[in-house]
Design an enzyme around this catalytic site. Structure first.
Site, short mmCIF file in Angstrom:
data_model
loop_
_atom_site.label_atom_id
_atom_site.label_comp_id
_atom_site.label_asym_id
_atom_site.label_seq_id
_atom_site.Cartn_x
_atom_site.Cartn_y
_atom_site.Cartn_z
N ASP A 58 0.80 -1.23 0.00
CA ASP A 58 0.00 0.00 0.00
C ASP A 58 0.84 1.29 0.00
O ASP A 58 1.39 1.68 1.04
CB ASP A 58 -0.95 0.04 1.21
CG ASP A 58 -1.87 -1.17 1.31
OD1 ASP A 58 -1.42 -2.28 0.97
OD2 ASP A 58 -3.03 -1.00 1.72
N GLU A 94 -4.19 1.42 -3.34
CA GLU A 94 -5.49 1.86 -2.79
C GLU A 94 -5.40 3.13 -1.95
O GLU A 94 -6.41 3.75 -1.67
CB GLU A 94 -6.14 0.74 -1.96
CG GLU A 94 -5.48 0.53 -0.63
CD GLU A 94 -6.46 0.18 0.49
OE1 GLU A 94 -7.65 -0.02 0.22
OE2 GLU A 94 -6.00 0.12 1.64
N ASN A 95 -4.17 3.52 -1.55
CA ASN A 95 -4.00 4.74 -0.74
C ASN A 95 -3.17 5.79 -1.45
O ASN A 95 -2.65 6.72 -0.83
CB ASN A 95 -3.30 4.42 0.59
CG ASN A 95 -4.00 3.34 1.38
OD1 ASN A 95 -3.56 2.20 1.41
ND2 ASN A 95 -5.12 3.68 1.99
N ASN A 142 -10.18 -1.80 -0.15
CA ASN A 142 -11.44 -1.21 0.31
C ASN A 142 -11.61 0.26 -0.06
O ASN A 142 -12.72 0.78 -0.02
CB ASN A 142 -11.60 -1.41 1.83
CG ASN A 142 -10.42 -0.91 2.62
OD1 ASN A 142 -9.28 -1.31 2.35
ND2 ASN A 142 -10.66 -0.04 3.57
N HIS A 143 -10.52 0.96 -0.42
CA HIS A 143 -10.66 2.37 -0.80
C HIS A 143 -10.76 2.58 -2.32
O HIS A 143 -10.66 3.71 -2.80
CB HIS A 143 -9.49 3.18 -0.25
CG HIS A 143 -9.44 3.20 1.25
ND1 HIS A 143 -10.50 3.64 2.02
CD2 HIS A 143 -8.48 2.80 2.12
CE1 HIS A 143 -10.18 3.52 3.31
NE2 HIS A 143 -8.97 3.00 3.39
N HIS A 186 -6.47 -8.54 0.20
CA HIS A 186 -6.60 -7.32 0.99
C HIS A 186 -7.56 -7.59 2.14
O HIS A 186 -8.77 -7.63 1.94
CB HIS A 186 -7.12 -6.21 0.06
CG HIS A 186 -6.89 -4.84 0.60
ND1 HIS A 186 -5.67 -4.21 0.54
CD2 HIS A 186 -7.73 -3.97 1.23
CE1 HIS A 186 -5.77 -3.02 1.08
NE2 HIS A 186 -7.01 -2.85 1.52
N HIS A 203 -3.40 -4.31 3.45
CA HIS A 203 -4.46 -3.55 4.13
C HIS A 203 -4.09 -3.04 5.52
O HIS A 203 -4.43 -1.92 5.86
CB HIS A 203 -5.80 -4.31 4.23
CG HIS A 203 -6.83 -3.56 5.04
ND1 HIS A 203 -7.41 -2.39 4.60
CD2 HIS A 203 -7.36 -3.79 6.28
CE1 HIS A 203 -8.27 -1.95 5.53
NE2 HIS A 203 -8.25 -2.78 6.55
N HIS A 245 -1.30 -2.22 6.80
CA HIS A 245 -0.17 -1.28 6.75
C HIS A 245 0.94 -1.63 7.75
O HIS A 245 1.87 -0.86 7.93
CB HIS A 245 -0.62 0.17 6.97
CG HIS A 245 -1.44 0.71 5.82
ND1 HIS A 245 -1.66 2.06 5.62
CD2 HIS A 245 -2.09 0.08 4.82
CE1 HIS A 245 -2.42 2.23 4.55
NE2 HIS A 245 -2.69 1.03 4.05
#
Ligand code: FE2
Ligand code: FE2
Length: 259
Positions: free
Chosen positions: A8, A39-40, A67-68, A150, A175, A177
């Site tokens: 991520d 995703e981030n 999820n983002h 994830h 996910h 982190h």
């Protein structure tokens, strides 16, 4: 062949850190394929066309999400159009984007699959039968399969490793982190790690400025979060894949980004 997977990437500091460090990682590990979780990547939450293109320009070949994924509406058409980006396959079938893709590198077809957990997270379908059906579907279409799972809990991720052992080259978790110290090749030949970690600030809280995260925990009042930019680290794995399509080795890389 060797696959480099980058965890991520959080915001601009994460992107800049990876851009500075990727050339050195290429020299040291000679990956044939670079996969990164994005995703981030846009301001710490979600992805945009512009930030995806930045990752491709620095040498990322395939982007995975989580999820983002749908944070920024203007990326929806791009997710449908761009074949080198995948979102969790067990989202709603009608949702924008695709759950797997196949890219050709070093004369081999690599299927990249993204799945999301359902323990303390939401997805439309269980990732376990979803994984089965994609592995079946890709039989004869891909020589090597790589899964970014994830998910929130280590139990669900460890279970997915066993579920796919011997059927895919790698199952890597993302996910949380926070990297886990359990990278290994499972008995049937699947490289596994519960969580690769993140590419972002080690001096924040999961990528957020630490004073903001602390204020939120201390006061329980709403706080506006921004991306921490202090002490950027790269968290990644290098998976070496044999002729059989299964893994020879997995190495966890935890290193400060080049200054
Ligand atoms: Fe993330
Ligand atoms: Fe996530």
């Amino acid at each position: 062949m060797r696959i480099l997977f980058v965890a991520d990437i959080v915001g601009k500091p994460g992107r800049a850190g990876l851009e500075r460090t990727l050339p050195r990682m290429r020299e040291e590990h000679s990956p044939d394929l670079v996969i990164a979780n994005g995703e981030n990547v846009a301001g710490g939450l979600g992805i945009t066309e512009k930030t995806a293109k930045e990752l491709y320009a620095m040498g990322v070949d395939v982007i995975t999400l989580g999820n983002h994924t749908y944070r920024h509406r203007d990326v929806y058409d791009y997710l449908d159009a761009e074949r080198r980006i995948v979102r969790p396959a067990n989202f709603m079938k009608a949702s924008p984007g695709r759950g797997h893709t196949v890219v050709e590198v070093a004369g081999r077809r690599v299927g990249v699959i993204n799945l999301q957990g359902t323990v303390a997270m939401r997805a439309a379908r269980s990732p376990f039968p979803e994984a089965d059906s994609i592995v079946d579907q890709l039989e004869g279409q891909a020589d090597v399969l790589f899964v970014d799972f994830h998910a929130e809990t280590t139990s669900e991720k460890v279970a997915m490793g066993w579920h796919l052992d011997g059927r895919v080259a790698a199952v890597v978790g993302t996910h949380t982190h926070v990297p886990t110290a359990d990278a290994r090749v499972l008995p049937q030949g699947t490289a596994f790690i519960s969580d690769v970690g993140m590419t972002g600030s080690r001096d924040g809280v999961l990528g957020v400025r630490r004073e903001q995260a602390l204020e939120s925990f201390r006061t329980q009042l709403p706080v506006r979060f921004s991306t921490s930019d202090e002490n950027i680290w790269i968290n990644a794995v290098v998976v070496s894949v044999a002729e059989s399509g299964l893994a020879d080795s997995i190495e966890h890389l935890l290193l400060p980004a080049d200054p």
